[in-house]
Design an enzyme around this catalytic site. Structure first.
Site, short mmCIF file in Angstrom:
data_model
loop_
_atom_site.label_atom_id
_atom_site.label_comp_id
_atom_site.label_asym_id
_atom_site.label_seq_id
_atom_site.Cartn_x
_atom_site.Cartn_y
_atom_site.Cartn_z
CE LYS A 127 43.45 39.02 62.85
NZ LYS A 127 42.16 38.49 62.41
CD GLU A 166 41.90 42.15 60.51
OE1 GLU A 166 42.40 41.38 61.32
OE2 GLU A 166 40.83 41.92 59.93
CE LYS A 208 42.31 39.83 57.78
NZ LYS A 208 42.31 38.41 58.11
P1 13P Z 1 36.44 38.00 57.63
O1 13P Z 1 37.07 37.71 56.30
O2 13P Z 1 35.38 37.04 58.03
O3 13P Z 1 36.05 39.44 57.77
O4 13P Z 1 37.56 37.74 58.72
C1 13P Z 1 38.85 38.20 58.53
C2 13P Z 1 39.51 38.44 59.81
O5 13P Z 1 40.58 37.95 60.04
C3 13P Z 1 38.89 39.32 60.79
O6 13P Z 1 39.85 39.65 61.77
#
Ligand code: 13P
Length: 317
Positions: A127, A166, A208
């Protein structure tokens, strides 16, 4: 690179009823979470907490994967490496590879070596998070972040690891839903422009991102239906249908808010699998119950399992 294998892993991460637990808080972030329960973070307490989560009986029914932090992937649960432990439960181990410094190419140098090491340790996916504040979303900024994500995705797939890209638009601020939609659309458009121009296989990655919501300081908070419409409308415009799945972060929403919004989004649906990759929304309750005490492990695990079940139900609507 085995494309079929990457596609299979991506698909299994968004298999029906299942989603991903983000347990990849950096050293600084986990201390922030532990501050709420008056616990000092160190490798031992971090592991005790994460072990409580990972060893919860029954979570494999609702979790397809767990995103780990570098410290955790090197630790052991009862003499077994954490990635191997998770795999023995049928949960795929993944690893956060950004260094939390999203604005520059920082971290891309040396990433190839790091990816090969994580693969050897048993990671199946990776990720990389880039963050945009609504008021900072200039075209140049958005372009730079998208470039980093596409380079990361290429390297990850070349290493045989499914990349989760993400791009997160933070909820910080007073902006409304329309503004969030505009910025989310700007960011995702750029990301997929860059991804399509690279050698990335769209079917071997996951997106994501945030749900489209008003800023957390806006006095009007949207209904789940409003969030769902805006979110799906944005995705329909910009996310290619070849992408197998979109997993949501919770972004500081309460567990109930994130769960209800996810349910409304999944009700409208789209050509991708829609699922979750929550950090806080899955962890706030068990963390509070655990409170750093061994005697609370069992009830904390119950709270964790219950939330996993609720979120799984929300995505199965
Ligand atoms: P949250 O669901 O707490 O926003 O965290 C997800 C995440 O992986 C942030 O990088």
């Amino acid at each position: 690179m085995n494309i079929t294998k990457l596609q299979d892993i991506a698909k299994s991460l968004v298999a029906s009823k299942k989603g991903i637990l983000a347990a990849d808080e950096s050293t600084k972030t986990i201390q922030k979470r532990f501050d709420k329960i008056g616990t000092q973070s160190n490798p031992e307490t971090n592991l005790a907490y994460r072990k409580m989560l990972f060893t919860t009986p029954g979570i494999e029914e609702f979790l397809s994967g767990v995103i780990l932090f570098d410290e955790t992937i090197r630790q052991e649960i009862d003499g077994v490496s954490v990635p191997k432990y998770l795999e023995s439960k049928g949960i795929l181990p993944g690893i956060k590879v950004d260094k939390g410094d999203w604005r520059v190419n920082n971290g891309l140098n040396g990433l190839e070596r790091g990816l090969a090491e994580y693969k050897k340790m048993g990671a199946k996916f990776t990720k990389w998070r880039v963050v945009t504040k609504v008021e900072e979303a200039s075209l140049d900024f958005v372009d730079g972040n998208a470039e980093v994500l596409s380079k990361f995705a290429v390297l990850s797939q070349q290493a045989g690891l499914v990349p989760i890209i993400e791009p997160e638009i933070l909820r910080d601020g007073e902006h409304n839903l329309v503004k969030c939609q505009e910025i989310t659309s700007r960011v995702l458009t750029k990301v997929f422009e860059k991804i399509k121009a690279s050698e990335v296989d769209l079917a071997g990655l996951l997106l994501k991102t945030n749900m489209t919501t008003s800023g957390q300081d806006n006095s009007h908070q949207d209904t789940p239906e409003e969030v769902a419409h805006a979110t799906i409308e944005t995705f329909n415009e910009v996310v290619p249908k070849e992408v197998p799945g979109i997993v949501f972060l919770s972004g500081g929403q309460t567990p109930d808010q994130a769960t209800e919004n996810l349910a409304a989004i999944c009700k409208i649906n789209g050509p991708w699998q829609l699922s979750f990759s929550f950090g806080r929304a899955l962890q706030v309750e068990p963390l509070q119950v655990w409170a750093g005490k061994e005697e609370n492990i069992h009830i904390a695990q119950q709270a964790f399992l219950e939330r996993c079940q609720k979120v799984s139900r929300a995505r199965s609507i």
